[in-house]
Design a protein around this motif. Structure first.
Motif, mmCIF file in Angstrom:
data_model
loop_
_atom_site.group_PDB
_atom_site.id
_atom_site.type_symbol
_atom_site.label_atom_id
_atom_site.label_comp_id
_atom_site.label_asym_id
_atom_site.label_seq_id
_atom_site.Cartn_x
_atom_site.Cartn_y
_atom_site.Cartn_z
ATOM 1 N N PRO A 239 39.417 41.978 31.810
ATOM 2 C CA PRO A 239 39.273 41.108 30.632
ATOM 3 C C PRO A 239 39.363 39.621 30.949
ATOM 4 O O PRO A 239 38.716 38.802 30.298
ATOM 5 N N ALA A 240 40.152 39.238 31.975
ATOM 6 C CA ALA A 240 40.400 37.803 32.236
ATOM 7 C C ALA A 240 39.192 37.079 32.819
ATOM 8 O O ALA A 240 39.190 35.853 32.888
ATOM 9 N N LYS A 241 38.143 37.822 33.217
ATOM 10 C CA LYS A 241 36.951 37.117 33.722
ATOM 11 C C LYS A 241 36.347 36.227 32.632
ATOM 12 O O LYS A 241 35.686 35.231 32.914
ATOM 13 N N TYR A 242 36.609 36.587 31.374
ATOM 14 C CA TYR A 242 36.048 35.800 30.270
ATOM 15 C C TYR A 242 36.736 34.446 30.119
ATOM 16 O O TYR A 242 36.261 33.594 29.374
ATOM 17 N N ASP A 243 37.830 34.249 30.821
ATOM 18 C CA ASP A 243 38.438 32.918 30.858
ATOM 19 C C ASP A 243 37.435 31.907 31.405
ATOM 20 O O ASP A 243 37.338 30.779 30.916
ATOM 21 N N PHE A 244 36.676 32.310 32.429
ATOM 22 C CA PHE A 244 35.676 31.409 33.021
ATOM 23 C C PHE A 244 34.619 31.041 31.979
ATOM 24 O O PHE A 244 34.201 29.887 31.880
ATOM 25 N N ALA A 245 34.188 32.030 31.203
ATOM 26 C CA ALA A 245 33.163 31.785 30.185
ATOM 27 C C ALA A 245 33.687 30.838 29.108
ATOM 28 O O ALA A 245 33.060 29.819 28.793
ATOM 29 N N LEU A 246 34.859 31.157 28.557
ATOM 30 C CA LEU A 246 35.396 30.365 27.434
ATOM 31 C C LEU A 246 35.789 28.962 27.877
ATOM 32 O O LEU A 246 35.505 27.978 27.186
#
Length: 256
Positions: A239-246
Motif C-alpha cells: 500500500p505504501a507505494k502510493y505515497d510516491f503518487a500522492l
C-alpha cells in the motif's frame, strides 16, 4: 471523480513515475543512502525522518550537520561517544525545535537500544492480527523513550494521541518497503510491507481529498486509517507505494 479502476490505474502510473532514483536527490532519504551498514542506515534515517518538517533543503542541511558531528559514522558514534562529546553538542542548534539537548538524548537512547538489539526492527514488531503499525509505534516509543519524562518525547509522535506520526511512518517505509526501484531500502526483512501506511502531510492529505480518497479534514491518525482502508484496496501487499503518487502529485501541483 474517477471511478475505482481508473483511479487505481492513474495512481499506479504516478507511483511508478515518481518512485525512481531521481527522487532520492531532493528528499531526506538521501541521508541514509550515504551508508551501507544496516545500523548506520537506521540511525541516519531515523534522525533525518525526525527532523522532516519544513523545507526539504533545510532538512537535508540540518541532517548533514548531525552526521558531521557524528564523524559520518552514526553507529560507531552512538556506541562509542564520550561524555565530553555530548557536552559539546548540548548547546548547539540542530533543526528548528529539535536542539542539541534532543540530539544528545537520541544518541544516548540509540546507544542503549543497540546494546540490547541488533536492529531497530526488533522494536517495531507487528503482530499478525494487527492492521498497521499503530501498536508497534507505541511499543517502540515506550522502549525508545523510556519512562522518564523529557522534552524530547514530543519529537516522537504517538498514534494513541491521534497524531498522524508522519515522520515515523515515513521512516518505516524507507526501512521496510522492498522493490526494484532503489529508493526505499527494504532492509527489515522480517517485517511485512503490507502493514505500512501513507505518511500523511499537507501534500498527501490535500491530494487524497482532491481524489476523493478521504473525507476527514484533519491530518491525524484517524485519517491515516481512513486512507489505509482505501489504498489497501488498490494494493494490499504494497500500500505504501502510493505515497510516491500522492506526494509527487502534491509537490508538482499537477492536480491544481
Amino acid at each position: 471523480m474517477l471511478k475505482f479502476e481508473e483511479l487505481k490505474i492513474f495512481l499506479d502510473e504516478k507511483a511508478d513515475q515518481y518512485n525512481n532514483p531521481d527522487f532520492i536527490e531532493n528528499d531526506p532519504i538521501q541521508i541514509p543512502h550515504r551508508f551501507s551498514l544496516k545500523q548506520d542506515i537506521e540511525i541516519a534515517g531515523f534522525l533525518a525522518a525526525t527532523i522532516s518538517w519544513g523545507n526539504r533543503k533545510a532538512i537535508i542541511k540540518s541532517a548533514e550537520k548531525m552526521l558531521d558531528i557524528m564523524g559520518n559514522s552514526p553507529y560507531d558514534f552512538v556506541m562509542n561517544h564520550s561524555e565530553k562529546d555530548l557536552r559539546e553538542i548540548k548547546d548547539k542548534s540542530m533543526h528548528r525545535t529539535f536542539n542539541g539537548e534532543d540530539f544528545t538524548y537520541f544518541i544516548k537512547q540509540f546507544g542503549r537500544i543497540y546494546r540490547e538489539n541488533e536492529s531497530l526492527e526488533d522494536l517495531f514488531k507487528v503482530n499478525y492480527s494487527e492492521m498497521n503499525f499503530s501498536h508497534a509505534i507505541e511499543r517502540f516509543r515506550v522502549q525508545f523513550l523510556g519512562t522518564e519524562k523529557h522534552r524530547t518525547h514530543k519529537h516522537v509522535s504517538s498514534p494513541y494521541k491521534n497524531s498522524s506520526t508522519k515522520r515515523i511512518i515515513m521512516f518505516l517505509r524507507w526501512m521496510v518497503r522492498k522493490d526494484k526501484h532503489g529508493v526505499d531500502f527494504g532492509i527489515w526483512e522480517n517485517t511485512d510491507q503490507k502493514y505500512l501506511s501513507i505518511p500523511l502531510d499537507v501534500h498527501t492529505g490535500n491530494v487524497s481529498r482532491k481524489l476523493g480518497l478521504i473525507s476527514r479534514t484533519q491530518n491525524d491518525w484517524k485519517t491515516v486509517e481512513e486512507l489505509d482502508l482505501v489504498i489497501r484496496k488498490f494494493d494490499e501487499n504494497d500500500p505504501a507505494k502510493y505515497d510516491f503518487a500522492l506526494f509527487g502529485l502534491g509537490v508538482t501541483k499537477e492536480l491544481l
